[in-house]
Enzyme design. Sequence first.
Site: not given
Length: 811
Positions: A180, A182, A238, A518
């Site tokens: 993961s 993590s 999940q 401009k």
Amino acid sequence: MAAGEERQTVEVDGRMLRLTNLGKVMYPSTGMTKGEVVSYYAEVAPAMVPVVAGRPVTRKRWVHGVGTADAPGEVFFEKNLAEHAPEWVRRGTIRHSDGPKDYPIADDRATLVWLAQQASLEVHVPQWRFLPDGSAGHPDRLVFDLDPGEGMGLVECAEVARLVRDILQPIGLDPIPVTSGSKGIHLYAALDGSQTSQQASEVAHELARALEADHPDLIVSSMRKTLRTGRVLIDWSQNNANKTTIAPYSLRGRFRPTVAAPRTWDELADPDLRHLEWTEVLARLADGVDPFAPISRASGAGPLAAYLSMRSADATPEPMPASAWAVPADGTPRFVIQDHHARADHHDLRLERDGVLRSWAVPKGVPETSGVNHLAVQTEDHPIEYLTFEGSIPKGEYGAGSMTIWDTGTYSVEKWRDDEIIATLTGRPGGPLGSVRVALIRTNGDGEKSNWLLHRMKDQRADASAPATHSSGTSARDSGAAPETSTAAPERSNLRPMLATPGTAGLVGGEDWALEWKWDGIRVLARVDDGVVRLTSRSGRDETARYPELAGLASALRADAVVDGELVALDEQGRPSFELMQPRMNLVDPREIAGLAASVPVRLLLFDVLDVAGVPTIDEPYEQRRVRLERLLRPGTELPVEVPPLAEGTPAEALEGAERRGYEGVVAKRLGSRYRPGVRSPDWVKLKLSRTQEVVVGGYRRGVGSRTGLIRSLLVGIPGADGRLEYAGRVGSGIGERQGRALLQALREIETDVSPFVEVPAADASDAQWVEPRLVGELEFGEWTSTGVARHPRWRGLRPDKSPGDVVREA
């Protein structure tokens, strides 16, 4: 430019993207910058897009980086797609208890890069995809999140992963592991879409409970944290339709740039198993290692998903590929034009691209001359097998009717962008098409059902059968032909000015650019219709009554038209002065307007034309529009309107000339570019001499001492990538007493107790009075600080011609 504020406009697969703050460090532990984050998502896209395609994306954003262990960066979840998101980002709507929310759908690499530009380090998606009608489909993946409790690690998660695999494989599910990035491991298995999310979740729950019963010392299936110590949680929840999981190949917002990385089962057997970082993942993909590919292809989320969802192999003779994905073919790309006798007879034009046939329904077929354009409506992508399809689609089926091949062959492409395609099609020898150079130009919408113009180019080039006529550019806009009907172009009343992107002189060298001065004034579109004049600002505000000296504009033009220009007030040296414009911008009383019109006259400086006598000109190249504009204005008119001459020399020389004249800078415009209403395009680049910035007023500080009852300073901001107001500092210099009193009165009417800013330094917020972020102003400043605050700002005045949504960070 301050460190970390690098910006550039890039093209990603035909989409134009503005990237900013590329040097900002997002991962201090390794020095990984935002530019490298963008690069990672661009490179990983071929593997990641199939994983997330068709799914609503929830983002975790670290706008200022992940920080360090001692000072973690601020993070927030984002679901709803901001209004300022590019129009081409596909959207899907989910109805929540607090109302519907639009989510982005990352179906292409450009969208992934745009998400990275928003500092969306983490991309989270559910296990289901949107159906063609916009509703949520059944899940096509089963997922288990193996989360190690205290005292457990990746090795134990790998052991549990093998136990889960041993149960899934006998029932026909072959899981793929993902470390993961993590803590733990995710396991994915492809589903056939026959089960609901609730059913899939119940199956996952039962499996987790069974494993817990067999291995109570290793596995827990309960979500209670007190039970996780010394065990691995199998999080089955999940699979719920309302939940999301970090997408495989997404970066993680950890202190090191780890990735949710798909792995092989052999890798999980390594006792030194660890999480992978972004460079390692890219190296694996470069070597052809993509363990998640079997699930990506089984999910049916490929470019042919829409085609397959509309057809049944048992009901139609049309080709039905086994997969929604396609493998690009080698060699010269092919095309087919089919004669489709359906409810309304038409031709179908199909071009081979990326392994599918990009398709358009063309009611009148390919134009026979360059004098007309034909409508083309984009349809769903078709499989390559459709190149040779002829047959009869049964009544009641999608596209019912007979299909025959009108012509087929190969084509060479000159340009393929999201809004413009130029190609030379070469049909069969002796066929009806011959060799023809055509352009497809998108005029409305995006993706399926978007409207395009199919145009036969005047310049057919050497390999075309038509006689060659040389044009001044290679853009499809070089023909000057008008659409057959006005419905193919935006309505005159709905047009908005095209906008320029900030840049430097080095970006616009060469002979492909024109240079204009401009002007420091107010941008307006002037519409002349049967003698009636109407002026509108960039925000759409009607400015006509404020500038009565232009009421006779119709007499200065040779025809009714829509022209683009700048209203300016000139000082004693003949230089445009925004300060002089200020009092005229805010008047409403006719007597005051008439008085100031005499003492502070304005001029309308024209630089483009969008419509002449009811015929749109926006698809013509700039150089052709410029010629039209110069011819449109009658010579010797006494009205305050003119077409100023172009600047000469190189961009650097033109900037030197602007400085000598006291002008604001230069705008460089591509000679072959079309006019894109309401779009900030890299075809126009503004080169400024001084730094100015439009800002949104979010609060003010009251004056003290001699300035009691006045404004001490304004607290201003700039909308960030997520639409929230980011603090840009406080400004007090330049606010005169008279202007300050009028400004204070306006601010008091919109006071609020809530700060509209993301964050304001405590010293500035201590005595601030917040206001609703409605008013737009402009300031001059020296430079940006490293925290994004303007250094030495000076207030120039309110910009009632602008709305907060128009404000972007300029430089």
